[in-house]
Design a protein around this motif. Sequence first.
Motif, PDB file in Angstrom:
ATOM      1  N   GLN A   1     -31.648  49.310  -2.078  1.00  0.00           N
ATOM      2  CA  GLN A   1     -31.662  50.195  -3.244  1.00  0.00           C
ATOM      3  C   GLN A   1     -32.894  51.088  -3.259  1.00  0.00           C
ATOM      4  O   GLN A   1     -32.843  52.242  -3.638  1.00  0.00           O
ATOM      5  CB  GLN A   1     -31.570  49.364  -4.534  1.00  0.00           C
ATOM      6  CG  GLN A   1     -31.264  50.207  -5.770  1.00  0.00           C
ATOM      7  CD  GLN A   1     -32.420  50.211  -6.745  1.00  0.00           C
ATOM      8  OE1 GLN A   1     -33.396  49.492  -6.565  1.00  0.00           O
ATOM      9  NE2 GLN A   1     -32.331  51.068  -7.757  1.00  0.00           N
TER      10      GLN A   1
ATOM     11  N   MET B   1     -21.820  37.334  -5.084  1.00  0.00           N
ATOM     12  CA  MET B   1     -23.117  37.533  -5.742  1.00  0.00           C
ATOM     13  C   MET B   1     -24.229  37.627  -4.704  1.00  0.00           C
ATOM     14  O   MET B   1     -25.107  38.497  -4.782  1.00  0.00           O
ATOM     15  CB  MET B   1     -23.401  36.378  -6.701  1.00  0.00           C
ATOM     16  CG  MET B   1     -24.623  36.605  -7.565  1.00  0.00           C
ATOM     17  SD  MET B   1     -25.091  35.120  -8.510  1.00  0.00           S
ATOM     18  CE  MET B   1     -23.748  35.026  -9.682  1.00  0.00           C
TER      19      MET B   1
ATOM     20  N   ASN C   1     -28.744  44.888  -2.717  1.00  0.00           N
ATOM     21  CA  ASN C   1     -29.562  45.607  -3.693  1.00  0.00           C
ATOM     22  C   ASN C   1     -31.049  45.440  -3.385  1.00  0.00           C
ATOM     23  O   ASN C   1     -31.836  46.405  -3.421  1.00  0.00           O
ATOM     24  CB  ASN C   1     -29.251  45.078  -5.097  1.00  0.00           C
ATOM     25  CG  ASN C   1     -29.983  45.857  -6.187  1.00  0.00           C
ATOM     26  OD1 ASN C   1     -30.986  45.405  -6.713  1.00  0.00           O
ATOM     27  ND2 ASN C   1     -29.478  47.038  -6.514  1.00  0.00           N
TER      28      ASN C   1
ATOM     29  N   ILE D   1     -26.674  40.853  -4.155  1.00  0.00           N
ATOM     30  CA  ILE D   1     -28.116  40.738  -4.416  1.00  0.00           C
ATOM     31  C   ILE D   1     -28.937  41.119  -3.180  1.00  0.00           C
ATOM     32  O   ILE D   1     -29.900  41.892  -3.288  1.00  0.00           O
ATOM     33  CB  ILE D   1     -28.462  39.321  -4.929  1.00  0.00           C
ATOM     34  CG1 ILE D   1     -28.001  39.201  -6.394  1.00  0.00           C
ATOM     35  CG2 ILE D   1     -29.959  39.032  -4.799  1.00  0.00           C
ATOM     36  CD1 ILE D   1     -28.144  37.825  -6.998  1.00  0.00           C
TER      37      ILE D   1
ATOM     38  N   ARG E   1     -35.791  43.241  -6.966  1.00  0.00           N
ATOM     39  CA  ARG E   1     -36.200  44.539  -7.520  1.00  0.00           C
ATOM     40  C   ARG E   1     -36.520  44.487  -9.015  1.00  0.00           C
ATOM     41  O   ARG E   1     -37.036  45.458  -9.574  1.00  0.00           O
ATOM     42  CB  ARG E   1     -35.114  45.576  -7.230  1.00  0.00           C
ATOM     43  CG  ARG E   1     -34.940  45.889  -5.751  1.00  0.00           C
ATOM     44  CD  ARG E   1     -35.923  46.958  -5.270  1.00  0.00           C
ATOM     45  NE  ARG E   1     -35.645  48.192  -5.972  1.00  0.00           N
ATOM     46  CZ  ARG E   1     -36.444  48.722  -6.881  1.00  0.00           C
ATOM     47  NH1 ARG E   1     -37.591  48.144  -7.184  1.00  0.00           N
ATOM     48  NH2 ARG E   1     -36.113  49.846  -7.486  1.00  0.00           N
ATOM     49  N   PHE E   2     -36.202  43.373  -9.674  1.00  0.00           N
ATOM     50  CA  PHE E   2     -36.498  43.278 -11.112  1.00  0.00           C
ATOM     51  C   PHE E   2     -37.949  42.905 -11.408  1.00  0.00           C
ATOM     52  O   PHE E   2     -38.340  42.875 -12.565  1.00  0.00           O
ATOM     53  CB  PHE E   2     -35.560  42.273 -11.794  1.00  0.00           C
ATOM     54  CG  PHE E   2     -34.170  42.796 -11.997  1.00  0.00           C
ATOM     55  CD1 PHE E   2     -33.918  43.737 -12.983  1.00  0.00           C
ATOM     56  CD2 PHE E   2     -33.121  42.374 -11.196  1.00  0.00           C
ATOM     57  CE1 PHE E   2     -32.637  44.236 -13.182  1.00  0.00           C
ATOM     58  CE2 PHE E   2     -31.844  42.869 -11.377  1.00  0.00           C
ATOM     59  CZ  PHE E   2     -31.595  43.804 -12.368  1.00  0.00           C
TER      60      PHE E   2
ATOM     61  N   ILE F   1     -33.824  34.121  -9.998  1.00  0.00           N
ATOM     62  CA  ILE F   1     -32.687  33.217  -9.849  1.00  0.00           C
ATOM     63  C   ILE F   1     -31.413  34.038 -10.055  1.00  0.00           C
ATOM     64  O   ILE F   1     -31.193  34.591 -11.138  1.00  0.00           O
ATOM     65  CB  ILE F   1     -32.767  32.069 -10.880  1.00  0.00           C
ATOM     66  CG1 ILE F   1     -34.059  31.270 -10.656  1.00  0.00           C
ATOM     67  CG2 ILE F   1     -31.529  31.185 -10.823  1.00  0.00           C
ATOM     68  CD1 ILE F   1     -34.413  30.340 -11.803  1.00  0.00           C
ATOM     69  N   ASN F   2     -30.622  34.159  -9.020  1.00  0.00           N
ATOM     70  CA  ASN F   2     -29.381  34.937  -9.094  1.00  0.00           C
ATOM     71  C   ASN F   2     -29.613  36.350  -9.625  1.00  0.00           C
ATOM     72  O   ASN F   2     -28.853  36.863 -10.445  1.00  0.00           O
ATOM     73  CB  ASN F   2     -28.326  34.199  -9.939  1.00  0.00           C
ATOM     74  CG  ASN F   2     -27.923  32.881  -9.293  1.00  0.00           C
ATOM     75  OD1 ASN F   2     -27.959  32.748  -8.067  1.00  0.00           O
ATOM     76  ND2 ASN F   2     -27.546  31.913 -10.099  1.00  0.00           N
ATOM     77  N   ALA F   3     -30.710  36.948  -9.154  1.00  0.00           N
ATOM     78  CA  ALA F   3     -31.025  38.329  -9.534  1.00  0.00           C
ATOM     79  C   ALA F   3     -31.817  38.962  -8.392  1.00  0.00           C
ATOM     80  O   ALA F   3     -32.494  38.265  -7.627  1.00  0.00           O
ATOM     81  CB  ALA F   3     -31.842  38.358 -10.827  1.00  0.00           C
ATOM     82  N   SER F   4     -31.735  40.262  -8.294  1.00  0.00           N
ATOM     83  CA  SER F   4     -32.410  41.001  -7.224  1.00  0.00           C
ATOM     84  C   SER F   4     -33.925  40.928  -7.386  1.00  0.00           C
ATOM     85  O   SER F   4     -34.452  40.956  -8.506  1.00  0.00           O
ATOM     86  CB  SER F   4     -31.953  42.458  -7.267  1.00  0.00           C
ATOM     87  OG  SER F   4     -32.728  43.249  -6.389  1.00  0.00           O
TER      88      SER F   4
ATOM     89  N   GLY G   1     -26.281  37.275 -11.133  1.00  0.00           N
ATOM     90  CA  GLY G   1     -25.912  38.279 -10.155  1.00  0.00           C
ATOM     91  C   GLY G   1     -26.434  39.665 -10.499  1.00  0.00           C
ATOM     92  O   GLY G   1     -25.920  40.672 -10.006  1.00  0.00           O
ATOM     93  N   HIS G   2     -27.499  39.721 -11.298  1.00  0.00           N
ATOM     94  CA  HIS G   2     -28.032  41.024 -11.718  1.00  0.00           C
ATOM     95  C   HIS G   2     -28.598  41.809 -10.529  1.00  0.00           C
ATOM     96  O   HIS G   2     -29.352  41.272  -9.722  1.00  0.00           O
ATOM     97  CB  HIS G   2     -29.153  40.822 -12.735  1.00  0.00           C
ATOM     98  CG  HIS G   2     -28.661  40.490 -14.104  1.00  0.00           C
ATOM     99  ND1 HIS G   2     -27.992  39.319 -14.388  1.00  0.00           N
ATOM    100  CD2 HIS G   2     -28.717  41.186 -15.267  1.00  0.00           C
ATOM    101  CE1 HIS G   2     -27.674  39.291 -15.673  1.00  0.00           C
ATOM    102  NE2 HIS G   2     -28.100  40.423 -16.239  1.00  0.00           N
ATOM    103  N   ILE G   3     -28.251  43.084 -10.462  1.00  0.00           N
ATOM    104  CA  ILE G   3     -28.852  44.000  -9.483  1.00  0.00           C
ATOM    105  C   ILE G   3     -29.311  45.259 -10.209  1.00  0.00           C
ATOM    106  O   ILE G   3     -28.875  45.527 -11.330  1.00  0.00           O
ATOM    107  CB  ILE G   3     -27.861  44.382  -8.352  1.00  0.00           C
ATOM    108  CG1 ILE G   3     -26.598  45.029  -8.953  1.00  0.00           C
ATOM    109  CG2 ILE G   3     -27.491  43.160  -7.521  1.00  0.00           C
ATOM    110  CD1 ILE G   3     -25.672  45.606  -7.902  1.00  0.00           C
ATOM    111  N   ARG G   4     -30.243  45.990  -9.589  1.00  0.00           N
ATOM    112  CA  ARG G   4     -30.762  47.202 -10.236  1.00  0.00           C
ATOM    113  C   ARG G   4     -29.934  48.412  -9.866  1.00  0.00           C
ATOM    114  O   ARG G   4     -29.586  48.615  -8.708  1.00  0.00           O
ATOM    115  CB  ARG G   4     -32.209  47.454  -9.859  1.00  0.00           C
ATOM    116  CG  ARG G   4     -33.128  46.763 -10.828  1.00  0.00           C
ATOM    117  CD  ARG G   4     -34.553  47.096 -10.552  1.00  0.00           C
ATOM    118  NE  ARG G   4     -34.975  48.358 -11.136  1.00  0.00           N
ATOM    119  CZ  ARG G   4     -36.229  48.769 -11.149  1.00  0.00           C
ATOM    120  NH1 ARG G   4     -37.167  48.029 -10.603  1.00  0.00           N
ATOM    121  NH2 ARG G   4     -36.555  49.924 -11.694  1.00  0.00           N
ATOM    122  N   ALA G   5     -29.670  49.201 -10.862  1.00  0.00           N
ATOM    123  CA  ALA G   5     -28.858  50.419 -10.656  1.00  0.00           C
ATOM    124  C   ALA G   5     -29.707  51.519 -10.040  1.00  0.00           C
ATOM    125  O   ALA G   5     -30.895  51.587 -10.274  1.00  0.00           O
ATOM    126  CB  ALA G   5     -28.280  50.870 -11.973  1.00  0.00           C
TER     127      ALA G   5
ATOM    128  N   GLY H   1     -30.737  35.441 -13.754  1.00  0.00           N
ATOM    129  CA  GLY H   1     -29.620  36.347 -13.981  1.00  0.00           C
ATOM    130  C   GLY H   1     -28.317  35.688 -13.603  1.00  0.00           C
ATOM    131  O   GLY H   1     -28.251  34.489 -13.317  1.00  0.00           O
TER     132      GLY H   1
END
Lengths: 440, 440
Positions: A275, A264, A271, A268, A394-395, A389-392, B436-440, B434
Amino acid sequence: MIPDPHAHASADAATSADALSPDELKTICDHMADAAQRAARKLMTASGAAKDAWLKASARGLIAQTEAILAANARDLDHAQNAGLSRAAIDRLRLDSNRIAEIAHALEEIAALPDPLGETLASSIRPNGLEVRKVRVPLGVVFMIYESRPNVTADAAALCVKSGNAVILRGGSEAFHSNHALHRVLADALEPAGLPREAVQLVPVTDRAAVGHLLTRSDAIDLAIPRGGAGLIRRVVAEARMPVLKHYDGNCHVYIDQYADPDMAEAIILNAKVQRPGVCNAAETLLIHRAIAATMLPRIAERLLAHGVELRGDPEACALVPAMTPATPEDWDTEYLDLTLAVAVVDSLDAAIEHINRHGSKHTDAIVSRDLESVRRFAARVDTAAVMINASTRFNDGGQLGLGAEIGISTDKLHARGPCGLRELTTTKWIVTGSGHIRA
Amino acid sequence: MIPDPHAHASADAATSADALSPDELKTICDHMADAAQRAARKLMTASGAAKDAWLKASARGLIAQTEAILAANARDLDHAQNAGLSRAAIDRLRLDSNRIAEIAHALEEIAALPDPLGETLASSIRPNGLEVRKVRVPLGVVFMIYESRPNVTADAAALCVKSGNAVILRGGSEAFHSNHALHRVLADALEPAGLPREAVQLVPVTDRAAVGHLLTRSDAIDLAIPRGGAGLIRRVVAEARMPVLKHYDGNCHVYIDQYADPDMAEAIILNAKVQRPGVCNAAETLLIHRAIAATMLPRIAERLLAHGVELRGDPEACALVPAMTPATPEDWDTEYLDLTLAVAVVDSLDAAIEHINRHGSKHTDAIVSRDLESVRRFAARVDTAAVMINASTRFNDGGQLGLGAEIGISTDKLHARGPCGLRELTTTKWIVTGSGHIRA
């Protein structure tokens, strides 16, 4: 006699308008500010249906006028090439029929968003029976100062009017003709939709003194929004006598905790960095906990290097990854907006928090961890607009967070923090109803 | 070596501190700003119980230290008399044991208010499963610049710390010793309650350059709040590089509609004008509809004149009430803060709205009417922080609207509009979770 600013609003007016005397310029600016205020008073009670009809008609108009808009854009591109603008700057400036269709589609999406106005945000009946309501109303007049991308002309006008505000637009001189062509389509659609034509005005001159003068008109303009480089924002902050919605740097961090899931963490940071490296919510610094640095960092570095990322590490990171170059003190404070990443090994969660609060720009900062206590501590103590938290990183974006389109991402703490959508272009009004109540 | 600002914080330091060189002054200011930022980081996660314990201990401390505070106040009063300050200014400055008890009681009331922090203001789960929350968090550091009344020292400190912020206080030079005595009690109670001592700092010098320097420290100070005359506010707005919460004039109107209940109209304008004429939410202009002016105005004027109000009318009002003096154009724009009232007869509801939007200060404006359509139109179209419907303008006040104590009434539209209580001293933070969320 007051000159009509629209007399200067044609795509051919740049040169002649710039030959105006300071007094003439001031008169035009004052006329625009006064007209915007009158338009704002009418917009306060305009129906949502009228505003959405305008947005849809503007979208159709942009498609219908594609040829004229591209011709105006070609003039700007000619000037830009002669002036030796960079390839990236010219790309930002360039329109084609696909981009115009995208701009039109964005207007339709804004039309489909719920109307932000009229919502009751708080209400109570006081012990004396007085009924108190706090309702959402438009701000009034927004002054938008922006650089480069002509699509901002349409986006900003759409968001301001949908939220019930009049807007004065001031785009970059390099996009002068493109902005005028786009503005004309939007302005021409206002009166047929029952809205005042002065709801959307474009400053008809490129002289910077016009911006300076408008920034003094706090009696008529409620908010200034600069969108561009740090130099532009600083100038607006220094000169403005009305509030300014600021969007400074995005020096965003990803912290990989000792309790991170390795896959993970790798996904992350990859990304967040590669990205779309040129945007404000891309990561600029990776912090990694010492306990897992030796096992995780070489593998993460390999992936980043394979994507062409230049790594600049502190001594400990460099020792683990020989391909890194040593970071200088400036690296921790730099928003690269490019395929470069600063990397530091930290002793603890608290050291990561301390690093981010010292060097970050309070924009977006992420933690990767499975440990609840680490996550809670990070979220509570990092002073930033958005904790991921546990997300890129980029959100952190109006669309991704569910706000719809955004006019910018505020790095201020006042009024709005983070992505600014329709609601952030509104204010409130107290409405207090009694039956002859007086104070004892 | 950095001088310790607390070395200058004694009540005897005014003269010696003012002999500081510009460099020394800058060093002290920078040290205060940095210390405030460190304290703010600690306050971010301080418990509500600790903050309330501090408020209650401070209240007890003020009572216990009454004698020392009155001695400090006596020094300020001596200076004020020697300097020839007006009787009103001296009265604002004067403390006695009752006033100190009131200041202490206000701290206890703030302790009893609910904690504004931690509230979730918005939340959603995005289509991709990302959990989005917007939570209320402290602003950080507040810089409060105020004049005259020493009670602001305690009120502002209490509101800022209760809402999780560090505060730098800068009171008027005429209250220098009183403010220091009050500050010392509050500051001494911080560490015993488990809060950082630098959470509440008082600028230890009267040199205005200190204010100017602190207003440039937007990296450490999140909000400036000037509270005083228009001159002070304008200076702070011009110099500040951080957002400013402004409280300009209260040029408040009462409009008596043709459908007003005569007794109610009379009671409301009388209360709005004479109950406390020196405050910002007192009425300054009466507008009355032509259809009822001849029957209602003479009777209302008689009551106002009996209360010692000087009336300044437009020609039509003067014709109906011979005791009125003719109004000059300036009268419509004046906040008298005294027993004076401008009076105009208007043709229509829309003429009243137009008059208020042109001359008002967007503070508080009232309508007296039994007609629903008139009331709705007035509430929607008057551009003001608070519309009062069949109620006195005097109700625009944090306590009366249910916000608890207030730090001021914002005449701005950004961030906060109207009374500013604990919530208005906070901002928000996005917390996005999230897996492990990443942006596509």
